[in-house]
Design a protein around this motif. Structure first.
Motif, PDB file in Angstrom:
ATOM      1  N   UNK A  97     -33.187 -20.869 -24.472  1.00  0.00           N
ATOM      2  CA  UNK A  97     -32.504 -20.674 -26.238  1.00  0.00           C
ATOM      3  C   UNK A  97     -33.811 -21.709 -26.023  1.00  0.00           C
ATOM      4  N   UNK A  98     -34.115 -22.854 -25.455  1.00  0.00           N
ATOM      5  CA  UNK A  98     -35.533 -23.391 -25.725  1.00  0.00           C
ATOM      6  C   UNK A  98     -36.011 -23.026 -24.857  1.00  0.00           C
ATOM      7  N   UNK A  99     -36.596 -22.514 -23.707  1.00  0.00           N
ATOM      8  CA  UNK A  99     -37.944 -21.708 -23.530  1.00  0.00           C
ATOM      9  C   UNK A  99     -37.995 -20.645 -23.688  1.00  0.00           C
ATOM     10  N   UNK A 104     -41.883 -17.338 -28.797  1.00  0.00           N
ATOM     11  CA  UNK A 104     -41.299 -16.664 -29.163  1.00  0.00           C
ATOM     12  C   UNK A 104     -41.864 -17.933 -30.990  1.00  0.00           C
ATOM     13  N   UNK A 105     -42.238 -17.445 -32.247  1.00  0.00           N
ATOM     14  CA  UNK A 105     -43.167 -18.230 -33.117  1.00  0.00           C
ATOM     15  C   UNK A 105     -41.727 -17.518 -34.011  1.00  0.00           C
ATOM     16  N   UNK A 106     -41.434 -16.844 -34.647  1.00  0.00           N
ATOM     17  CA  UNK A 106     -39.535 -16.962 -35.429  1.00  0.00           C
ATOM     18  C   UNK A 106     -38.695 -17.390 -34.774  1.00  0.00           C
ATOM     19  N   UNK A 107     -38.597 -17.285 -33.661  1.00  0.00           N
ATOM     20  CA  UNK A 107     -36.993 -17.524 -32.941  1.00  0.00           C
ATOM     21  C   UNK A 107     -37.031 -19.792 -32.812  1.00  0.00           C
ATOM     22  N   UNK A 108     -36.040 -19.505 -33.523  1.00  0.00           N
ATOM     23  CA  UNK A 108     -35.820 -21.314 -33.776  1.00  0.00           C
ATOM     24  C   UNK A 108     -34.437 -21.794 -33.617  1.00  0.00           C
ATOM     25  N   UNK A 109     -34.528 -22.711 -32.603  1.00  0.00           N
ATOM     26  CA  UNK A 109     -33.114 -23.352 -32.105  1.00  0.00           C
ATOM     27  C   UNK A 109     -32.728 -24.577 -33.760  1.00  0.00           C
ATOM     28  N   UNK A 110     -32.151 -24.028 -34.565  1.00  0.00           N
ATOM     29  CA  UNK A 110     -31.904 -24.742 -36.061  1.00  0.00           C
ATOM     30  C   UNK A 110     -31.111 -25.989 -34.905  1.00  0.00           C
ATOM     31  N   UNK A 111     -29.420 -25.773 -34.513  1.00  0.00           N
ATOM     32  CA  UNK A 111     -28.630 -27.296 -34.181  1.00  0.00           C
ATOM     33  C   UNK A 111     -27.856 -26.398 -32.690  1.00  0.00           C
ATOM     34  N   UNK A 123     -32.067 -33.629 -29.266  1.00  0.00           N
ATOM     35  CA  UNK A 123     -30.968 -33.813 -28.309  1.00  0.00           C
ATOM     36  C   UNK A 123     -30.840 -32.474 -27.435  1.00  0.00           C
ATOM     37  N   UNK A 124     -30.487 -31.612 -28.130  1.00  0.00           N
ATOM     38  CA  UNK A 124     -30.831 -30.181 -27.191  1.00  0.00           C
ATOM     39  C   UNK A 124     -31.922 -30.151 -26.774  1.00  0.00           C
ATOM     40  N   UNK A 125     -33.984 -30.784 -27.153  1.00  0.00           N
ATOM     41  CA  UNK A 125     -34.543 -29.988 -26.172  1.00  0.00           C
ATOM     42  C   UNK A 125     -34.518 -30.899 -25.149  1.00  0.00           C
ATOM     43  N   UNK A 126     -34.293 -32.317 -25.309  1.00  0.00           N
ATOM     44  CA  UNK A 126     -33.752 -33.106 -24.118  1.00  0.00           C
ATOM     45  C   UNK A 126     -33.055 -32.520 -23.037  1.00  0.00           C
ATOM     46  N   UNK A 127     -31.922 -32.211 -23.445  1.00  0.00           N
ATOM     47  CA  UNK A 127     -30.627 -31.054 -22.735  1.00  0.00           C
ATOM     48  C   UNK A 127     -31.544 -30.241 -22.036  1.00  0.00           C
TER      49      UNK A 127
END
Length: 168
Positions: A97-99, A104-111, A123-127
């Protein structure tokens, strides 16, 4: 007041989702707004191939399913929400999901959550940057194997040296 059958159906959805969340080792909540059907199909395929369950969920249903287990996530339940759950691989959902979010500019990780504890975006990004389980296992195996292989080469050199001395 909602009809009894509608209420029962929603309660069943909450119970099923709560069970899925409790059985997952990691989960990632995303805002999927603005992605194309083709992109969504490709994303779902990649997630499915990596053993990650991904689905769109209503914020109220997710909020009730979370209950008090991962309470800190309720603040991000606004707008369009999709949830990715992994029962075994801690990194797969975050990595994929991070990749995808980078392109994609509109797609974002919330939590997200990790073993029932809320995980922030950092933490999600480091994971997501961690290698896969298979790569980690291969690295550990090669680290254990290196001294044994070196010892075997030393023994073989001694045997070869003795054979050379006997031949002369």
């Amino acid at each position: 007041m909602p009809n009894a059958s509608v209420l029962e159906k929603k309660q069943q959805q909450v119970a099923e989702l709560a069970e899925k969340i409790s059985g997952a080792v990691t989960g990632v909540v995303v805002d999927y707004k603005g992605i194309t059907v083709a992109d969504d199909t490709a994303l779902r395929k990649e997630l499915r191939e990596n053993g990650v369950e991904y689905f769109v969920v209503k914020n109220t249903i997710l909020s009730r399913a979370i209950g008090t287990s991962v309470e800190g996530m309720k603040s991000v339940l606004e707008g369009t929400t999709a949830l990715a759950l992994s029962k075994e691989d801690y990194t797969a959902a975050a990595r994929i999901l991070c990749k995808f979010a980078e392109g994609h500019d509109n797609f974002k990780v919330k939590s997200g959550f990790l073993d029932g504890e809320v995980a922030d975006i950092a933490t999600i990004e480091s994971l997501a940057k961690l290698p896969t389980k298979e790569v980690l296992l291969a690295t550990v195996c090669s680290a254990f194997q290196a001294p044994i292989a070196a010892f075997a080469r030393v023994l073989q050199a001694i045997v070869d040296k003795d054979e050379t001395a006997d031949a002369e």
